[in-house]
Design a protein around this motif. Structure first.
Motif, mmCIF file in Angstrom:
data_model
loop_
_atom_site.group_PDB
_atom_site.id
_atom_site.type_symbol
_atom_site.label_atom_id
_atom_site.label_comp_id
_atom_site.label_asym_id
_atom_site.label_seq_id
_atom_site.Cartn_x
_atom_site.Cartn_y
_atom_site.Cartn_z
ATOM 1 N N LEU A 1 0.841 -1.199 0.000
ATOM 2 C CA LEU A 1 0.000 0.000 0.000
ATOM 3 C C LEU A 1 0.874 1.246 0.000
ATOM 4 N N GLN A 2 0.395 2.294 -0.644
ATOM 5 C CA GLN A 2 1.008 3.604 -0.528
ATOM 6 C C GLN A 2 -0.080 4.630 -0.249
ATOM 7 N N ALA A 3 0.269 5.635 0.554
ATOM 8 C CA ALA A 3 -0.678 6.697 0.876
ATOM 9 C C ALA A 3 -0.718 7.714 -0.258
ATOM 10 N N GLY A 4 -1.900 7.909 -0.837
ATOM 11 C CA GLY A 4 -2.086 8.903 -1.886
ATOM 12 C C GLY A 4 -2.819 10.104 -1.320
ATOM 13 N N LYS A 5 -2.097 11.184 -1.128
ATOM 14 C CA LYS A 5 -2.684 12.362 -0.474
ATOM 15 C C LYS A 5 -3.568 13.158 -1.437
ATOM 16 N N GLY A 6 -4.754 13.511 -0.947
ATOM 17 C CA GLY A 6 -5.656 14.375 -1.691
ATOM 18 C C GLY A 6 -5.994 15.607 -0.876
ATOM 19 N N TYR A 7 -6.353 16.694 -1.553
ATOM 20 C CA TYR A 7 -6.647 17.970 -0.889
ATOM 21 C C TYR A 7 -8.076 18.415 -1.192
ATOM 22 N N ARG A 8 -8.597 19.250 -0.288
ATOM 23 C CA ARG A 8 -9.905 19.861 -0.563
ATOM 24 C C ARG A 8 -9.946 21.293 -0.073
ATOM 25 N N ILE A 9 -10.699 22.114 -0.818
ATOM 26 C CA ILE A 9 -11.025 23.485 -0.420
ATOM 27 C C ILE A 9 -12.548 23.576 -0.341
ATOM 28 N N ASN A 10 -13.063 24.055 0.769
ATOM 29 C CA ASN A 10 -14.502 24.314 0.901
ATOM 30 C C ASN A 10 -14.779 25.801 0.726
ATOM 31 N N VAL A 11 -15.761 26.121 -0.101
ATOM 32 C CA VAL A 11 -16.179 27.509 -0.304
ATOM 33 C C VAL A 11 -17.616 27.634 0.198
ATOM 34 N N GLU A 12 -17.805 28.359 1.286
ATOM 35 C CA GLU A 12 -19.131 28.475 1.894
ATOM 36 C C GLU A 12 -19.998 29.531 1.215
ATOM 37 N N GLU A 13 -19.368 30.495 0.555
ATOM 38 C CA GLU A 13 -20.155 31.491 -0.181
ATOM 39 C C GLU A 13 -20.828 30.818 -1.378
ATOM 40 N N LYS A 14 -21.964 31.352 -1.805
ATOM 41 C CA LYS A 14 -22.698 30.750 -2.918
ATOM 42 C C LYS A 14 -21.863 30.807 -4.194
ATOM 43 N N THR A 15 -21.702 29.672 -4.840
ATOM 44 C CA THR A 15 -20.940 29.621 -6.091
ATOM 45 C C THR A 15 -21.847 29.483 -7.308
ATOM 46 N N ARG A 16 -23.119 29.228 -7.087
ATOM 47 C CA ARG A 16 -24.112 29.003 -8.143
ATOM 48 C C ARG A 16 -23.888 27.688 -8.892
ATOM 49 N N ILE A 17 -22.960 26.876 -8.428
ATOM 50 C CA ILE A 17 -22.708 25.576 -9.052
ATOM 51 C C ILE A 17 -23.715 24.567 -8.508
ATOM 52 N N LYS A 18 -24.437 23.906 -9.394
ATOM 53 C CA LYS A 18 -25.479 22.952 -8.999
ATOM 54 C C LYS A 18 -25.079 21.504 -9.242
ATOM 55 N N MET A 19 -24.177 21.274 -10.190
ATOM 56 C CA MET A 19 -23.858 19.914 -10.612
ATOM 57 C C MET A 19 -22.449 19.501 -10.195
ATOM 58 N N PRO A 20 -22.293 18.284 -9.665
ATOM 59 C CA PRO A 20 -20.938 17.776 -9.428
ATOM 60 C C PRO A 20 -20.233 17.551 -10.755
ATOM 61 N N ALA A 21 -18.928 17.820 -10.772
ATOM 62 C CA ALA A 21 -18.195 17.746 -12.032
ATOM 63 C C ALA A 21 -16.730 17.399 -11.807
ATOM 64 N N ILE A 22 -16.166 16.727 -12.790
ATOM 65 C CA ILE A 22 -14.721 16.550 -12.884
ATOM 66 C C ILE A 22 -14.215 17.517 -13.938
ATOM 67 N N LEU A 23 -13.252 18.352 -13.585
ATOM 68 C CA LEU A 23 -12.634 19.272 -14.538
ATOM 69 C C LEU A 23 -11.446 18.537 -15.148
ATOM 70 N N MET A 24 -11.610 18.076 -16.361
ATOM 71 C CA MET A 24 -10.705 17.057 -16.882
ATOM 72 C C MET A 24 -9.272 17.535 -17.067
ATOM 73 N N GLU A 25 -9.102 18.691 -17.667
ATOM 74 C CA GLU A 25 -7.734 19.178 -17.858
ATOM 75 C C GLU A 25 -7.064 19.507 -16.528
ATOM 76 N N ALA A 26 -7.829 19.998 -15.579
ATOM 77 C CA ALA A 26 -7.287 20.341 -14.264
ATOM 78 C C ALA A 26 -7.172 19.118 -13.361
ATOM 79 N N LYS A 27 -7.842 18.033 -13.752
ATOM 80 C CA LYS A 27 -7.830 16.775 -12.979
ATOM 81 C C LYS A 27 -8.241 17.011 -11.520
#
Length: 416
Positions: A269-295
């Motif tokens: 096994l190897q640990a694969g680190k992932g990051y997250r940013i939460n934005v509490e202000e309204k972003t108007r984004i309704k749909m979950p998405a993968i941004l492909m070029e940005a991965k």
């Protein structure tokens, strides 16, 4: 006679295992060294992803890692280091990254993800956890280039062949499905088969339910030693006490490999680190998405929008690399017009460690060496998605019930 079971690890896999074991009448204890309010089970994108049919160990991934090796802000980063476990894992990862092995894994990944999605829905319908956020809107794969469109269409065709619901959306259709914010993309592949949730809410509700149901949850107790007594009574020693049980479930995520060594098991096994940013202000984004070029992933959750991503192999640590946080923020702002992620939001970013096997498939199964040990780890980026089904499968193994699916592909002692 009901069994006494100790689960080492209080992430989504450990808690879902406790959920199904207590349903079978087992006496369950969950032990975790943390406060159980942070880590991979809390900072993930919250996706339920039957669409993610391609294992991480796919052709070209090693060369991608080598290309990014000296760029610590890249989406897939392997830090150069002379570590024997990492080198062995990387070699097995390379051996697993063939078209033949990927083709064999695809239907298995699809089956286990669909089963887990339905178990998520069953948990919601049961009312055990009360009302919690779980929506099936699907997942958008947003692309800005023809290259990424063509790449994802190959995956989409495989998904369609397996019976998954997929649609191709041009810019007009994309504007209809996401009307409140302009998206800088040529179009999207819409995997209607997918769903999304708010991980922290689910985890909190699950812990409350388990405690009410009689499950013991022991926080801030590091497991120091495990004695399985040659398949007889189990003894688990922590920093605070020693506990006894009929069975042990190893669901310690990225730390499972260390326990494997203590038990003389080879859990690569190897640990694969992932990051997250939460934005509490309204972003108007309704749909979950993968941004492909940005991965990277975008998920509208309960009370905030989450931007998550990257796979970083730098060992077991929780160091936050600011350049990686900046890359996620810039990637998101490049796709959504008018979006601006504040410095405060970036400063509050968190990370989690995902346990990654060499072939991208989890370890789920009994140990041949110890008939009272069940292993449940190595889910990589699908840990959240596969939490319920892993818990269900482990409960079936421990209680000798009929299995929900063939788990031979997940053999913890398989060869790579």
């Amino acid at each position: 006679m009901s069994k006494t079971v100790i689960i080492i690890g209080g992430g989504v896999v450990g808690l879902c295992t406790a959920y199904y074991l207590q349903k079978e009448g087992c006496n369950v204890t969950v032990i975790d060294k943390s406060t159980m309010d942070a880590g991979a089970s809390y900072v993930n994108a919250g996706y339920l992803t039957p669409s993610h049919i391609i294992p991480m160990a796919a052709p070209g991934m090693i060369s991608t890692g080598l290309r990014y090796m000296f760029n610590s802000s890249s989406p897939f980063y392997m830090k150069p280091r002379l570590d024997l476990d990492f080198l062995k894992w990387a070699w097995n990862f390379k051996k697993s990254s063939t078209h033949k092995k990927v083709a064999k894994a695809i239907p298995v990944i699809k089956e286990i993800n669909v089963l887990s999605r339905e178990l998520f829905m069953d948990i919601k319908k049961s009312g055990d956890l009360g009302i919690f956020h779980l929506e099936r809107k699907g997942l958008l794969m947003l692309y800005q280039t023809n290259k990424m469109h063509d790449h994802e269409m190959e995956v989409a065709e495989k998904a369609k062949f397996l019976g998954l619901e997929v649609k191709e959306l041009g810019q007009p259709e994309l504007s209809k499905i996401e009307p409140d914010i302009a998206i800088n993309a040529k179009g999207a592949i819409h995997y209607e088969c997918d769903a999304h949730s708010t991980p922290s809410e689910f985890m909190a509700r699950m812990k409350d339910y388990l405690i009410t149901s009689g499950v013991k949850i022991l926080k801030e107790q590091e497991v120091l030693d495990i004695d399985l007594n040659r398949g007889k009574q189990c003894q688990v020693k922590t920093t605070k006490a020693t506990y006894f049980s009929d069975e042990v479930v190893l669901a310690a995520g990225s730390w499972s490999g260390n326990f494997g060594k203590k038990l003389k098991l080879n859990l690569s096994l190897q640990a694969g680190k992932g990051y997250r940013i939460n934005v509490e202000e309204k972003t108007r984004i309704k749909m979950p998405a993968i941004l492909m070029e940005a991965k990277m992933a975008v998920t509208p959750m309960k009370g905030y929008t989450r931007f998550a991503g990257t796979m970083e192999f730098t060992g077991i640590n929780h160091e936050i690399r600011k350049e990686r946080i900046e890359a996620i923020a810039k990637g998101a702002e490049n796709y959504y017009e008018g979006l601006k992620i504040s410095q405060d939001d970036k400063n509050a970013a968190q990370c989690g460690l995902r346990p990654v096997t060499p072939d991208g498939l989890p370890y789920i199964g009994k140990s041949k060496k110890y008939n009272n040990l069940t292993i449940a780890t190595g889910h990589a980026m699908m840990g959240w998605s596969l939490g319920p089904i892993t818990g269900k499968l482990v409960s079936e193994l421990v209680c000798n019930n009929q299995m929900s699916m063939d788990i031979s592909s997940f053999n913890p002692e398989r060869k790579f």
